[in-house]
Design a protein around this motif. Structure first.
Motif, PDB file in Angstrom:
ATOM      1  N   GLU A 388      -8.755 -13.756   0.464  1.00 51.08           N
ATOM      2  CA  GLU A 388      -8.868 -13.899  -0.979  1.00 51.08           C
ATOM      3  C   GLU A 388      -7.700 -13.212  -1.667  1.00 51.08           C
ATOM      4  OE1 GLU A 388     -12.340 -13.275  -3.176  1.00 51.08           O
ATOM      5  OE2 GLU A 388     -13.637 -14.383  -1.810  1.00 51.08           O
ATOM      6  N   GLU A 389      -7.273 -13.817  -2.756  1.00 49.68           N
ATOM      7  CA  GLU A 389      -6.199 -13.287  -3.569  1.00 49.68           C
ATOM      8  C   GLU A 389      -6.804 -12.718  -4.850  1.00 49.68           C
ATOM      9  OE1 GLU A 389      -1.972 -15.256  -4.094  1.00 49.68           O
ATOM     10  OE2 GLU A 389      -3.368 -16.081  -5.550  1.00 49.68           O
ATOM     11  N   THR A 390      -6.260 -11.597  -5.314  1.00 43.44           N
ATOM     12  CA  THR A 390      -6.738 -11.005  -6.571  1.00 43.44           C
ATOM     13  C   THR A 390      -5.558 -10.780  -7.507  1.00 43.44           C
ATOM     14  OG1 THR A 390      -6.432  -8.666  -6.021  1.00 43.44           O
ATOM     15  CG2 THR A 390      -8.462  -9.716  -5.221  1.00 43.44           C
ATOM     16  N   LEU A 391      -5.872 -10.423  -8.726  1.00 41.91           N
ATOM     17  CA  LEU A 391      -4.826 -10.013  -9.645  1.00 41.91           C
ATOM     18  C   LEU A 391      -4.171  -8.724  -9.156  1.00 41.91           C
ATOM     19  CD1 LEU A 391      -6.339 -10.628 -13.193  1.00 41.91           C
ATOM     20  CD2 LEU A 391      -4.773 -12.069 -11.907  1.00 41.91           C
ATOM     21  N   THR A 392      -3.008  -8.415  -9.711  1.00 44.08           N
ATOM     22  CA  THR A 392      -2.292  -7.199  -9.326  1.00 44.08           C
ATOM     23  C   THR A 392      -3.082  -5.954  -9.725  1.00 44.08           C
ATOM     24  OG1 THR A 392      -0.237  -8.380  -9.730  1.00 44.08           O
ATOM     25  CG2 THR A 392      -0.094  -6.000  -9.517  1.00 44.08           C
ATOM     26  N   GLY A 393      -3.150  -4.987  -8.824  1.00 42.33           N
ATOM     27  CA  GLY A 393      -3.866  -3.737  -9.103  1.00 42.33           C
ATOM     28  C   GLY A 393      -5.106  -3.607  -8.243  1.00 42.33           C
ATOM     29  N   PHE A 394      -5.293  -2.414  -7.682  1.00 40.69           N
ATOM     30  CA  PHE A 394      -6.421  -2.214  -6.773  1.00 40.69           C
ATOM     31  C   PHE A 394      -7.767  -2.228  -7.483  1.00 40.69           C
ATOM     32  CE2 PHE A 394      -4.672  -1.656  -2.602  1.00 40.69           C
ATOM     33  CZ  PHE A 394      -5.784  -1.782  -1.783  1.00 40.69           C
TER      34      PHE A 394
END
Length: 607
Positions: A388-394
């Motif tokens: 899965e890909e997420t937006l930037t930032g943990f």
């Protein structure tokens, strides 16, 4: 010196804000600085300090320390703590019983800011778990989950310059907060600006029955998990590899010692000059191991002197990890975040299969931010796990991992290219301490087969295809120019939602476009993006027919247009020089055609 009551700059609003601050403030040094500025009639500086305000965002607060509403200081911390407490009391039914976890790093005023926060919560009857000494940032989210707390605060500016400090907030799931919580907390802060009578009093926090130091219990349970996750303790114990470690003047040394001990390693070689917390960071220009060789100079010298072949480095709050490997030629290679992400992705799958030989990988999930390498996605297609890909930032990664866990999935590994790694789901945030143990064990295991980390990286690329990156940025101080650059990309043919279809005179075709500013995604049937959309920031991703993925985005904190380019080649294409030549040609075309730096007056990174 001018009394506060006699301050007069000629600006009524400014004067009222200065007097308000001085009335509420109890820091004598801050008052002296403010009075000196008013006597010098420095209207510009005073306006920046008192007519602007540090805004609470998804990373909490971060900024320069000093007086005024736009900097980090006792009064701003009290206002923030009061607003946070009020917000939690309104949204968490059992806050007083569940409590909050608080940690702090070794920067100037970090302990003071933590104590002020603790006092605010304790004085309102809320249980506080506050570490009794500097700790790694991962210990805050870990503590939240261990004690079932409702929130956490870590006072840290991570790898920012020494003049800065920060205030990072976590939710009850152990992940950094995401919208809309940030805006709601900011609103609560603005509704609770006047300090309560008790907020300045930190004298009784350590003797309060509501105070608990969780350090000893957390040390035992956290390192037991590392010990239990170690799969080759005998290999680690007997390895001939000498590891060099630097804490970068931060908190990491004592905690990395325990981490490698838990994984059965012998002691490592410390960079003595950077071993202990020092808020002045005297030996580095920027206390950030992501800077690479410029930040690791002392590590190279220490390693060479002691015959060490691997360097592990934490940033000052130990949530990030960098690694350098000595090549057979004798020079050093600093692994990029993407290279380390590929290696740790492989390692975590290997370790999972050793521990679970009868299980397939269909329930396992790995994650990466959208500007990180697509190597995990490529691996997933071949190995059978989910990606899965997420937006930037943990913050996005951590919250998504919690959602996946609730669905019965196993978030095994996640990373972002800025050297942030989450190995397992013990800490739903980046964790440079546990990642350090994983990298060390991976290196020791590979050494038994005569392989280095660089050798393994080559094997990964030969198996899954080379993933070559070229990331950089251009500086632009004019927001209107930045807006026009991105709007032109969205109206490329003079009509709305028409994006470029190729570059370099049609040589390289664009197969898909995703725009997370408008929510457009050409790969979806309804053209609607799945990832969260933010109209306040610019971000467009182009995918090309030869495997190049390019993302253009603005920085949330700096006047930059960043670009991330990764050529994801098929395993059959192993000519590195040819691939780099192709990537270079494409990046040049993207910059010239999409950003048009000369026309738009963009400033190159090198200057």
């Amino acid at each position: 010196m001018t009394p506060a009551s006699q301050i007069g700059t000629g600006d009524c609003l400014l004067d009222s804000k200065i007097k308000e601050y001085l009335h509420w403030n109890k820091d004598n040094e801050a008052e002296r600085e403010i009075i000196a500025l008013t006597e010098a009639n420095d209207i510009k500086t005073l306006s920046n300090l008192f007519l602007k305000r540090l805004e609470f965002g998804t990373a909490g607060l971060r900024g320069r320390m000093g007086p005024g509403y736009s900097q980090m200081n006792d009064l701003v911390i009290i206002q923030t703590g009061q607003g946070l407490l009020k917000y939690l009391l309104e949204t968490v039914i059992d806050l007083q019983d569940t409590g909050i976890v608080i940690g702090y790093d070794g920067r100037y005023h970090s302990k003071r800011f933590a104590e002020l926060t603790a006092a605010i919560f304790i004085n309102e009857g809320v249980k506080v778990f506050m570490y009794s000494q500097v700790c790694p940032t991962p210990f805050v989210p870990y503590g939240i989950l261990k004690y079932n707390c409702s929130a956490g605060v870590m006072v840290t500016a991570s790898h920012n310059p020494k003049e800065d400090n920060g205030y990072k907030v976590y939710g009850k799931n152990g992940a950094q907060i995401i919208p809309p919580h940030d805006k709601l907390i900011q609103k609560s802060i603005l509704n609770n600006l006047e300090p309560w009578v008790t907020s300045w009093d930190t004298s009784k926090i350590y003797s309060s029955t509501l105070f608990k130091d969780p350090l000893d219990e957390v040390m035992i349970s956290y390192y037991n998990i590392i010990k239990n996750n170690t799969i080759y303790p005998e290999v680690n114990k007997n390895t001939i590899i000498k590891f060099t470690y630097t804490a970068m003047h931060g908190v990491g040394y004592l905690y990395m010692v325990e981490s490698l001990n838990a994984a059965s390693f012998k002691s490592f070689i410390a960079v003595e000059e950077q071993k202990n917390p020092d808020p002045d960071f005297p030996t580095v220009k920027f206390p950030n191991p992501e800077e690479g060789k410029s930040a690791l100079d002392l590590s190279f010298k220490t390693a060479d002197k002691n015959g060490s072949t691997i360097i592990l480095a934490n940033d000052p709050d130990a949530d990030r990890l960098a690694c350098a490997v000595k090549k057979r030629t004798g020079d050093w290679h600093v692994l990029t975040g993407n290279e380390l992400g590929a290696l740790l992705g492989w390692w975590m799958i290997h370790a999972y299969q050793v521990r679970n030989p009868d299980e397939d990988l269909s329930n396992v999930v790995m994650l990466a931010s959208t500007v990180s390498s697509k190597i995990l996605s490529t691996m997933a297609k071949k190995e059978g796990f989910q990606f899965e890909e997420t937006l930037t930032g943990f913050k996005w990664i951590g919250n998504r991992c919690e959602e996946l866990t609730k669905k019965g999935k196993i978030p095994l590994f996640a990373y972002e290219e800025a050297i942030g790694f989450m190995c397992g789901s013990t800490v739903p945030d980046k964790d440079g301490i546990s990642a350090g143990a994983c990298v060390a064990e991976m290196a020791a295991y590979l050494e038994t087969m005569g392989l280095t980390l660089i050798d393994k990286l080559e094997e990964i690329y030969k198996t899954y295809g080379r993933h070559i990156t070229d990331n950089s940025y251009w500086i632009c101080h004019d927001q209107e120019t930045i807006k026009n650059i991105f709007e032109k990309l969205r109206n490329y043919d003079g009509k709305p939602q028409t994006y470029p279809s190729s570059i370099a005179g049609g040589k390289y075709a664009i197969t898909s476009v995703r725009d997370l500013t408008t929510g457009y995604d050409s790969t979806k049937i309804d053209n609607k993006a799945v990832l969260p959309v933010s109209k306040s920031s610019q971000m467009i991703t182009f995918t090309f027919d030869n495997g190049l993925v390019t993302t253009l985005r603005t920085s949330g904190t700096e006047p930059k247009i960043k670009y991330y380019n990764e050529l994801c080649a098929s395993p059959e294409l192993q000519d590195v020089d040819a691939l780099r030549k192709m990537l270079g040609e494409m990046v040049l075309a993207i910059v010239e055609e999409f950003l048009q730096p000369k026309k738009n007056g963009l400033i190159p990174r090198s200057t």
